[in-house]
Structures are given as C-alpha cells and as structure tokens.
Design a protein around this motif. Structure first.
Motif, PDB file in Angstrom:
ATOM      1  N   UNK A   1       0.830  -1.199   0.000  1.00  0.00           N
ATOM      2  CA  UNK A   1       0.000   0.000   0.000  1.00  0.00           C
ATOM      3  C   UNK A   1       0.864   1.248   0.000  1.00  0.00           C
ATOM      4  N   UNK A   2       0.285   2.348  -0.461  1.00  0.00           N
ATOM      5  CA  UNK A   2       0.987   3.623  -0.508  1.00  0.00           C
ATOM      6  C   UNK A   2       0.045   4.714  -0.011  1.00  0.00           C
ATOM      7  N   UNK A   3       0.124   5.031   1.286  1.00  0.00           N
ATOM      8  CA  UNK A   3       1.094   4.543   2.265  1.00  0.00           C
ATOM      9  C   UNK A   3       0.700   3.168   2.817  1.00  0.00           C
ATOM     10  N   UNK A   4       1.685   2.493   3.395  1.00  0.00           N
ATOM     11  CA  UNK A   4       1.417   1.213   4.053  1.00  0.00           C
ATOM     12  C   UNK A   4       0.797   1.484   5.422  1.00  0.00           C
ATOM     13  N   UNK A   5      -0.372   0.934   5.656  1.00  0.00           N
ATOM     14  CA  UNK A   5      -1.062   1.135   6.925  1.00  0.00           C
ATOM     15  C   UNK A   5      -0.634   0.084   7.944  1.00  0.00           C
ATOM     16  N   UNK A   6      -0.728   0.399   9.244  1.00  0.00           N
ATOM     17  CA  UNK A   6      -0.385  -0.579  10.280  1.00  0.00           C
ATOM     18  C   UNK A   6      -1.307  -1.794  10.249  1.00  0.00           C
ATOM     19  N   UNK A   7      -0.928  -2.797  11.006  1.00  0.00           N
ATOM     20  CA  UNK A   7      -1.763  -3.992  11.132  1.00  0.00           C
ATOM     21  C   UNK A   7      -3.088  -3.647  11.798  1.00  0.00           C
ATOM     22  N   UNK A   8      -4.064  -4.514  11.601  1.00  0.00           N
ATOM     23  CA  UNK A   8      -5.376  -4.297  12.193  1.00  0.00           C
ATOM     24  C   UNK A   8      -5.390  -4.786  13.640  1.00  0.00           C
ATOM     25  N   UNK A   9      -6.345  -4.255  14.402  1.00  0.00           N
ATOM     26  CA  UNK A   9      -6.625  -4.746  15.756  1.00  0.00           C
ATOM     27  C   UNK A   9      -8.139  -4.967  15.884  1.00  0.00           C
ATOM     28  N   UNK A  10      -8.553  -6.059  16.573  1.00  0.00           N
ATOM     29  CA  UNK A  10      -7.666  -7.105  17.077  1.00  0.00           C
ATOM     30  C   UNK A  10      -6.940  -7.814  15.948  1.00  0.00           C
ATOM     31  N   UNK A  11      -5.721  -8.253  16.251  1.00  0.00           N
ATOM     32  CA  UNK A  11      -4.892  -8.868  15.226  1.00  0.00           C
ATOM     33  C   UNK A  11      -5.506 -10.172  14.731  1.00  0.00           C
ATOM     34  N   UNK A  12      -5.210 -10.488  13.487  1.00  0.00           N
ATOM     35  CA  UNK A  12      -5.631 -11.773  12.919  1.00  0.00           C
ATOM     36  C   UNK A  12      -4.390 -12.628  12.719  1.00  0.00           C
ATOM     37  N   UNK A  13      -4.572 -13.921  12.794  1.00  0.00           N
ATOM     38  CA  UNK A  13      -3.439 -14.845  12.690  1.00  0.00           C
ATOM     39  C   UNK A  13      -3.079 -15.063  11.227  1.00  0.00           C
TER      40      UNK A  13
ATOM     41  N   UNK B   1     -13.673  16.694   3.048  1.00  0.00           N
ATOM     42  CA  UNK B   1     -12.719  15.763   3.637  1.00  0.00           C
ATOM     43  C   UNK B   1     -13.463  14.487   4.020  1.00  0.00           C
ATOM     44  N   UNK B   2     -12.969  13.357   3.544  1.00  0.00           N
ATOM     45  CA  UNK B   2     -13.540  12.055   3.895  1.00  0.00           C
ATOM     46  C   UNK B   2     -12.588  11.347   4.845  1.00  0.00           C
ATOM     47  N   UNK B   3     -13.076  11.040   6.039  1.00  0.00           N
ATOM     48  CA  UNK B   3     -12.291  10.346   7.058  1.00  0.00           C
ATOM     49  C   UNK B   3     -12.753   8.897   7.132  1.00  0.00           C
ATOM     50  N   UNK B   4     -11.819   7.974   6.911  1.00  0.00           N
ATOM     51  CA  UNK B   4     -12.111   6.554   7.072  1.00  0.00           C
ATOM     52  C   UNK B   4     -11.519   6.113   8.415  1.00  0.00           C
ATOM     53  N   UNK B   5     -12.372   5.873   9.394  1.00  0.00           N
ATOM     54  CA  UNK B   5     -11.929   5.466  10.732  1.00  0.00           C
ATOM     55  C   UNK B   5     -11.783   3.945  10.753  1.00  0.00           C
ATOM     56  N   UNK B   6     -10.553   3.474  10.977  1.00  0.00           N
ATOM     57  CA  UNK B   6     -10.280   2.041  10.868  1.00  0.00           C
ATOM     58  C   UNK B   6      -9.512   1.541  12.084  1.00  0.00           C
ATOM     59  N   UNK B   7      -9.720   0.272  12.467  1.00  0.00           N
ATOM     60  CA  UNK B   7      -9.076  -0.292  13.666  1.00  0.00           C
ATOM     61  C   UNK B   7      -7.634  -0.705  13.383  1.00  0.00           C
ATOM     62  N   UNK B   8      -6.714   0.202  13.596  1.00  0.00           N
ATOM     63  CA  UNK B   8      -5.306  -0.024  13.301  1.00  0.00           C
ATOM     64  C   UNK B   8      -4.492  -0.062  14.583  1.00  0.00           C
TER      65      UNK B   8
END
Length: 216
Positions: free
Chosen positions: A35-47, A171-178
């Motif tokens: 990704x550009x930019x690369x986003x952090x991993x999700x939470x809760x984490x997946x295996x 402005x569009x804000x995408x709120x994501x569990x990171x």
C-alpha cells in the motif's frame, strides 16, 4: 456514519465494510508493507496463515518479471491496486455496499491472484470485518455529539479567527481499527484515521486543527 458541514464544506466519517475486509485479507496473507502509504496492522490482530499454493501459482504466472517471479510481491501489488480503487469507491457509494460477492468475486478479475486469495479467505475476513463494523456503529451512536463537536467546533473557531466563512472543501475520514495511532492520506481528500486517534479527542483535535487551517 458521521456527516458534518454546510453548503460550503463537508466532512464525512465512516468505517466502510470493504476496507475492513481488505485490511483483514492483507494481514491474513502476511502482506506487510503493501500500500501507498502502508497502513499498520489491524486490531484485534488476525493470525497469519500460509498463502495457499494455488494463490502463489496464480501470482507467479502473473508476475511482471518472468525470469524472477516473486509471488508474494505480485500478490501485494495486486492488493495495492485494488485498495486504491476501494478507497475511491467507498467514498462514492457508501459503507455497506460491497464488491465481495461470492462465489466468483468478479470485481477481482483484474487481480487473479488476489481473487484466489479472496475465495480462500473470504469467510474469515468478512466475519472479522462485520464485528468491527458493528463496534464502530455502536460507538458512533454512543458518542455522536462529541465526535460532531470535534469537527464543527474547530471549523467554526477557524472561521472566527479569519473573520470569514470557510471556503469550499471536502474531507472524507475513514476510521479504521489499526494497531498504531495516526492518520494517513490515502486518496484525494481522503484520510485514514486509526480508532485510537479518533477516540482520543484531545489528540484528534490537535491533528485536525492544522488540517482545517490549511483547508479553510
């Protein structure tokens, strides 16, 4: 979904289902750094699970470099191409509309390795995503007024400071569990904000104020 604004400006906030599914698939496949930019991993984490052989075979056959095919890199490239489209689509059609339509997932016909991954991992990804979407909706219902104030108050304060109304902006804000607090520009007028930043109202306002100063 939170929408604030006037005829001149608008700020939307949402947590689109397709973006949740896409990020979960990325982490299930271990596609770190894509990704550009690369986003952090999700939470809760997946295996992370081994990518199925048929996905790797499809990715190898699609690699741009036939001499040194890198299936994982090809899969990550396909995911990145799809993600760019998904961000634009999420803003255009809404948070519940989805391209993840079994059994063939025809929306991924341009990314055949990713299509194979979706077929293999869809049930896990959609279950995880629906839980996160339900959490977001419940939180928005409980804290709508405070979230709204975070946005409207800062725009009005900027208008008062400038002694004029805000100019036209969206402005569009995408709120994501990171897993990391922060904000990342992912498209035209579109920013991904982690839940941890969004829930910290002081930190969110500290981030949002200079953004509004640049937009208004």
């Amino acid at each position: 979904m939170l929408v604030e604004g006037t005829l001149r400006w608008r700020v939307t906030e949402d947590c689109p289902l397709d973006l949740l599914i896409g990020l979960c698939l990325r982490d299930l496949a271990g596609l770190a750094g894509v990704g550009d930019p690369a986003l952090p991993a999700v939470v809760p984490a997946v295996e992370r699970r081994p990518v199925p052989n048929r996905v790797l075979a499809t990715a190898a056959s699609a690699s741009w470099d036939a001499a040194q095919p890198d299936p994982s890199a090809q899969l990550g490239e396909e995911w990145t191409h799809w993600w760019r489209r998904a961000v634009l689509r999420a803003n255009a059609v809404g948070s519940w509309s989805t391209v993840f339509l079994p059994p063939h997932f025809a929306a991924f016909d341009r990314e055949l390795a990713l299509q194979d991954l979706v077929i293999e991992r869809f049930q896990d990804a959609v279950a995880w995503a629906r839980e996160r979407r339900a959490e977001y909706v419940a939180d928005d219902l409980a804290h709508h007024l405070q979230y709204s104030a975070d946005i409207v108050d800062i725009v009005r304060e900027r208008e008062h400071e400038l002694r004029r109304q805000a100019g036209s902006f969206r402005l569009d804000i995408e709120a994501l569990p990171l897993a990391e607090p922060g904000a990342w520009v992912v498209g035209p007028d579109t920013v991904v904000v982690s839940w941890s930043l969004r829930d910290d109202h002081a930190a969110f306002r500290e981030w949002f104020e200079p953004l509004v100063a640049a937009l208004v």
